[in-house]
Design an enzyme around this catalytic site. Sequence first.
Site, PDB file in Angstrom:
ATOM      1  N   ARG A  21       0.851  -1.208   0.000  1.00 43.56           N
ATOM      2  CA  ARG A  21       0.000   0.000   0.000  1.00 43.56           C
ATOM      3  C   ARG A  21       0.883   1.252   0.000  1.00 43.56           C
ATOM      4  O   ARG A  21       0.532   2.279  -0.591  1.00 43.56           O
ATOM      5  CB  ARG A  21      -0.950   0.010   1.195  1.00 43.56           C
ATOM      6  CG  ARG A  21      -0.243   0.025   2.548  1.00 43.56           C
ATOM      7  CD  ARG A  21      -1.207   0.275   3.686  1.00 43.56           C
ATOM      8  NE  ARG A  21      -0.568   0.146   4.978  1.00 43.56           N
ATOM      9  CZ  ARG A  21      -0.927   0.800   6.064  1.00 43.56           C
ATOM     10  NH1 ARG A  21      -1.928   1.665   6.007  1.00 43.56           N
ATOM     11  NH2 ARG A  21      -0.321   0.616   7.208  1.00 43.56           N
ATOM     12  N   GLU A  51     -18.094   4.967  -1.466  1.00 42.34           N
ATOM     13  CA  GLU A  51     -17.282   4.261  -2.470  1.00 42.34           C
ATOM     14  C   GLU A  51     -18.011   4.043  -3.790  1.00 42.34           C
ATOM     15  O   GLU A  51     -17.410   4.150  -4.864  1.00 42.34           O
ATOM     16  CB  GLU A  51     -16.815   2.910  -1.902  1.00 42.34           C
ATOM     17  CG  GLU A  51     -15.858   3.026  -0.726  1.00 42.34           C
ATOM     18  CD  GLU A  51     -16.555   3.241   0.609  1.00 42.34           C
ATOM     19  OE1 GLU A  51     -15.838   3.389   1.622  1.00 42.34           O
ATOM     20  OE2 GLU A  51     -17.805   3.250   0.633  1.00 42.34           O
ATOM     21  N   PHE A  86     -14.314  -2.490   0.409  1.00 44.90           N
ATOM     22  CA  PHE A  86     -15.234  -1.462  -0.068  1.00 44.90           C
ATOM     23  C   PHE A  86     -15.128  -1.250  -1.578  1.00 44.90           C
ATOM     24  O   PHE A  86     -16.130  -1.052  -2.258  1.00 44.90           O
ATOM     25  CB  PHE A  86     -14.973  -0.149   0.669  1.00 44.90           C
ATOM     26  CG  PHE A  86     -14.932  -0.301   2.161  1.00 44.90           C
ATOM     27  CD1 PHE A  86     -15.866  -1.088   2.815  1.00 44.90           C
ATOM     28  CD2 PHE A  86     -13.956   0.330   2.912  1.00 44.90           C
ATOM     29  CE1 PHE A  86     -15.841  -1.240   4.197  1.00 44.90           C
ATOM     30  CE2 PHE A  86     -13.911   0.186   4.291  1.00 44.90           C
ATOM     31  CZ  PHE A  86     -14.849  -0.599   4.940  1.00 44.90           C
ATOM     32  N   ASP A  91      -8.229  -5.802  12.288  1.00 44.36           N
ATOM     33  CA  ASP A  91      -9.489  -5.232  11.792  1.00 44.36           C
ATOM     34  C   ASP A  91     -10.588  -6.287  11.676  1.00 44.36           C
ATOM     35  O   ASP A  91     -11.769  -5.956  11.603  1.00 44.36           O
ATOM     36  CB  ASP A  91      -9.269  -4.565  10.427  1.00 44.36           C
ATOM     37  CG  ASP A  91      -8.548  -3.240  10.551  1.00 44.36           C
ATOM     38  OD1 ASP A  91      -8.237  -2.841  11.692  1.00 44.36           O
ATOM     39  OD2 ASP A  91      -8.272  -2.604   9.521  1.00 44.36           O
ATOM     40  N   ARG A 151      -1.602  -4.457   3.620  1.00 47.66           N
ATOM     41  CA  ARG A 151      -1.290  -3.617   4.772  1.00 47.66           C
ATOM     42  C   ARG A 151       0.032  -4.036   5.425  1.00 47.66           C
ATOM     43  O   ARG A 151       0.766  -3.201   5.945  1.00 47.66           O
ATOM     44  CB  ARG A 151      -2.423  -3.741   5.792  1.00 47.66           C
ATOM     45  CG  ARG A 151      -2.176  -3.004   7.107  1.00 47.66           C
ATOM     46  CD  ARG A 151      -3.264  -3.363   8.112  1.00 47.66           C
ATOM     47  NE  ARG A 151      -3.196  -2.560   9.317  1.00 47.66           N
ATOM     48  CZ  ARG A 151      -3.991  -2.736  10.358  1.00 47.66           C
ATOM     49  NH1 ARG A 151      -4.904  -3.694  10.329  1.00 47.66           N
ATOM     50  NH2 ARG A 151      -3.874  -1.970  11.425  1.00 47.66           N
TER      51      ARG A 151
END
Length: 312
Positions: A10, A59, A84, A118, A168
Amino acid sequence: MAEIKKIATRESYGNALKELASEGADKLVVLDADLSAATKTGIFKKAYPDRHFNCGIAESNMMCVAAGLSTMGLVPFASSFAMFAAGRAFEQVRNTIGYPHLNVKIGATHAGISVGEDGASHQCCEDFALMRSIPGMVVICPADDIEARQAVKAAYKYEGPVYLRFGRLAVPVFHSEDYKFEIGKGEVIKEGSDVSIIANGLMVNEAIEAGKALEAKGISAEIINIATIKPLDEELVIKSAKKTGRVITVEEHNIIGGLGEAVASVLAEQYPVPMRRVGVRDVYGESGPAVDLLHKYGLDADGIEAAVRSVL
């Protein structure tokens, strides 16, 4: 011994966007859904604020904005978490970008189990399947910083919709600076004769580590990185299968609909061989440290080695 450099892809995404603009990509614009600090498009925003647009937590609308910008001759990169970008906005990606085959790039970050704490709601392990199902959509999942930056630049030059998946978790950089990424082309990282291990994303490094462990036990594994899931490098897949006679696919994705099924489809039609798919086995993830989760779900060198032993 020098420490191995680790960078999350990322981060590579944000850096590549900035590099593209500095290299004269004057049609480049970047959209984000209020997550620029996490997706790292904030790197681009800081340098080119007039070409970065925050569409808010909307989004689906962002994809439509990107579609509109592309019809004006611009090259938009619409950015958000994979859950998303591919999940929430699927209808707009399909009908507004895919159907008219518009020149929109989707930068999807925080994909897979390695999103970690998460939890299941954000650990998107279905995005390959969703995006592969859209006619004409190119799907790319780079393995390290160098490949990720090159993939972003290749996507910019490509005329048509592209889905780019970034992670990530910081991963080792194993490519050299002279590596050349090409859409639709895989690479043989290590030659082998007993089994082919075909991987993408952060699983490539795990495949490399598994290959080392297998080598120490007298098993010769051919390690292949296929960053472009669609279009798949069918020629390389078949060539390697003919060479080793056994194939393992490895992906941070559900075994349904991703790299494993793409490879299996090619082999089933053209050169059937014994095969195993390493991936998330049709379950949701859970909250926890990324490395621990990868091990629990068999998405590490140990899991790959076990799959190789089962197919041998």
